[in-house]
Enzyme design. Structure first.
Site, mmCIF file in Angstrom:
data_model
loop_
_atom_site.group_PDB
_atom_site.id
_atom_site.type_symbol
_atom_site.label_atom_id
_atom_site.label_comp_id
_atom_site.label_asym_id
_atom_site.label_seq_id
_atom_site.Cartn_x
_atom_site.Cartn_y
_atom_site.Cartn_z
ATOM 1 N N GLY A 54 -3.738 7.250 -8.925
ATOM 2 C CA GLY A 54 -2.383 7.286 -8.366
ATOM 3 C C GLY A 54 -1.279 6.885 -9.318
ATOM 4 C CD GLU A 108 -2.871 -0.058 -7.899
ATOM 5 O OE1 GLU A 108 -2.497 1.116 -7.999
ATOM 6 O OE2 GLU A 108 -3.870 -0.384 -7.244
ATOM 7 C CG ASP A 109 -0.698 4.283 -7.055
ATOM 8 O OD1 ASP A 109 -1.350 3.223 -7.178
ATOM 9 O OD2 ASP A 109 -1.168 5.280 -6.482
ATOM 10 C CG ASP A 112 -2.618 -0.096 1.956
ATOM 11 O OD1 ASP A 112 -1.987 0.863 2.402
ATOM 12 O OD2 ASP A 112 -3.453 -0.711 2.618
ATOM 13 C CE LYS A 140 1.480 2.128 2.565
ATOM 14 N NZ LYS A 140 0.263 2.876 2.943
ATOM 15 C CG PHE A 161 -0.849 8.057 3.984
ATOM 16 C CD1 PHE A 161 -1.771 7.240 3.346
ATOM 17 C CD2 PHE A 161 -0.750 9.380 3.573
ATOM 18 C CE1 PHE A 161 -2.579 7.723 2.326
ATOM 19 C CE2 PHE A 161 -1.538 9.885 2.559
ATOM 20 C CZ PHE A 161 -2.464 9.047 1.940
ATOM 21 C CG ASP A 168 -4.579 11.645 -3.400
ATOM 22 O OD1 ASP A 168 -4.476 10.408 -3.498
ATOM 23 O OD2 ASP A 168 -5.638 12.209 -3.075
ATOM 24 N NE ARG A 174 -4.247 12.620 -7.350
ATOM 25 C CZ ARG A 174 -4.597 11.429 -6.860
ATOM 26 N NH1 ARG A 174 -3.718 10.458 -6.834
ATOM 27 N NH2 ARG A 174 -5.805 11.222 -6.396
HETATM 28 P P1 IMP Z 1 -5.417 -1.429 -1.480
HETATM 29 O O1 IMP Z 1 -6.694 -1.789 -2.173
HETATM 30 O O2 IMP Z 1 -5.560 -1.472 0.023
HETATM 31 O O3 IMP Z 1 -4.225 -2.237 -1.953
HETATM 32 O O4 IMP Z 1 -5.132 0.091 -1.779
HETATM 33 C C1 IMP Z 1 -4.727 0.495 -3.025
HETATM 34 C C2 IMP Z 1 -4.979 1.970 -3.279
HETATM 35 O O5 IMP Z 1 -5.064 2.730 -2.049
HETATM 36 C C3 IMP Z 1 -3.815 2.571 -4.033
HETATM 37 O O6 IMP Z 1 -3.981 2.444 -5.420
HETATM 38 C C4 IMP Z 1 -3.837 4.016 -3.568
HETATM 39 O O7 IMP Z 1 -4.735 4.751 -4.348
HETATM 40 C C5 IMP Z 1 -4.358 3.945 -2.149
HETATM 41 N N1 IMP Z 1 -3.259 3.942 -1.164
HETATM 42 C C6 IMP Z 1 -2.814 2.906 -0.428
HETATM 43 N N2 IMP Z 1 -1.796 3.259 0.374
HETATM 44 C C7 IMP Z 1 -1.573 4.568 0.121
HETATM 45 C C8 IMP Z 1 -0.597 5.528 0.615
HETATM 46 O O8 IMP Z 1 0.277 5.248 1.455
HETATM 47 N N3 IMP Z 1 -0.685 6.768 0.082
HETATM 48 C C9 IMP Z 1 -1.611 7.144 -0.847
HETATM 49 N N4 IMP Z 1 -2.529 6.288 -1.326
HETATM 50 C C10 IMP Z 1 -2.502 5.006 -0.860
#
Ligand code: IMP
Length: 184
Positions: A54, A108-109, A112, A140, A161, A168, A174
């Site tokens: 991402g 990081e993009d 979450d 978030k 989302f 993506d 993307r």
């Molecule tokens: P985490 O481990 O829950 O913080 O999730 C991180 C990863 O989940 C990110 O690097 C993204 O690849 C994916 N992700 C989380 N939220 C989204 C979203 O809203 N859209 C797309 N990918 C997401």
């Protein structure tokens, strides 16, 4: 075929998304973050660690906008399927180089739940970097469940989302220059 980014609403697979962050706002934020990073890192030679897939566009933009000497490397994890986290972090590509004594800037993009980064940060501790700093374009806060600090954050967004600018939905979206939010 990649969907064409011409309207305020776009269809990707079975879902409809609406414009949320236009490209100009993202580029302005990249500029602001790069000014802060340049102030903080101009006398160091940090190693950027971009988290694939991402962050590939954000990483390309922010590393080029920063005005200091640096190296860049890439790691890859998987924790998302469709529009939700599986809760399990799998390491798909790891670090090949020594990071002992290096100042790291993790790119990081989107953060979450924070599970992916938390998993990675624990692993990094064992490899003895001099410092670890996080930069994320999106956060978030409603679902972020961890305590680690995020030193550079572009936008705090609601728990919806989003796709575009590297993010993506099942492999699509993307390459959009803006960021789109899932329609309710
Ligand atoms: P985490 O481990 O829950 O913080 O999730 C991180 C990863 O989940 C990110 O690097 C993204 O690849 C994916 N992700 C989380 N939220 C989204 C979203 O809203 N859209 C797309 N990918 C997401």
């Amino acid at each position: 075929m990649t969907p064409i980014e011409t309207t305020e609403q776009i269809q990707v697979h079975d879902l409809t998304f609406k414009m949320y962050l236009p490209a100009a706002d993202i580029q302005q934020k990249v500029k602001e973050l790069s000014v802060q990073l340049t102030n903080d890192y101009k006398d160091k030679k940090p190693l950027f660690v971009a988290i694939l897939n991402g962050s590939f566009i954000f990483a390309a933009d922010i590393t080029r906008a920063c005005d200091f000497d640096s190296d860049i490397t890439f790691v890859k994890f998987s924790s998302y399927e469709g529009t939700g986290s599986t809760g399990h972090v799998k390491s798909l590509i790891g670090l090949n180089e020594s990071i002992e004594g290096r100042d790291l800037i993790i790119i990081e993009d989107i953060v979450d739940t924070g599970k992916t980064l938390s998993h990675f940060l624990k692993h990094l501790e064992e490899l003895k970097p001099a410092s670890v700093t996080l930069v994320t374009l999106l956060l978030k806060p409603e679902v972020f469940k961890h305590q680690f600090p995020i030193q550079y954050c572009g936008f705090e967004i609601p728990n919806k989302f989003v796709i575009g600018y590297g993010l993506d939905y099942n492999g699509r979206g993307r390459t959009f220059e803006g960021i789109y939010q899932l329609c309710e």
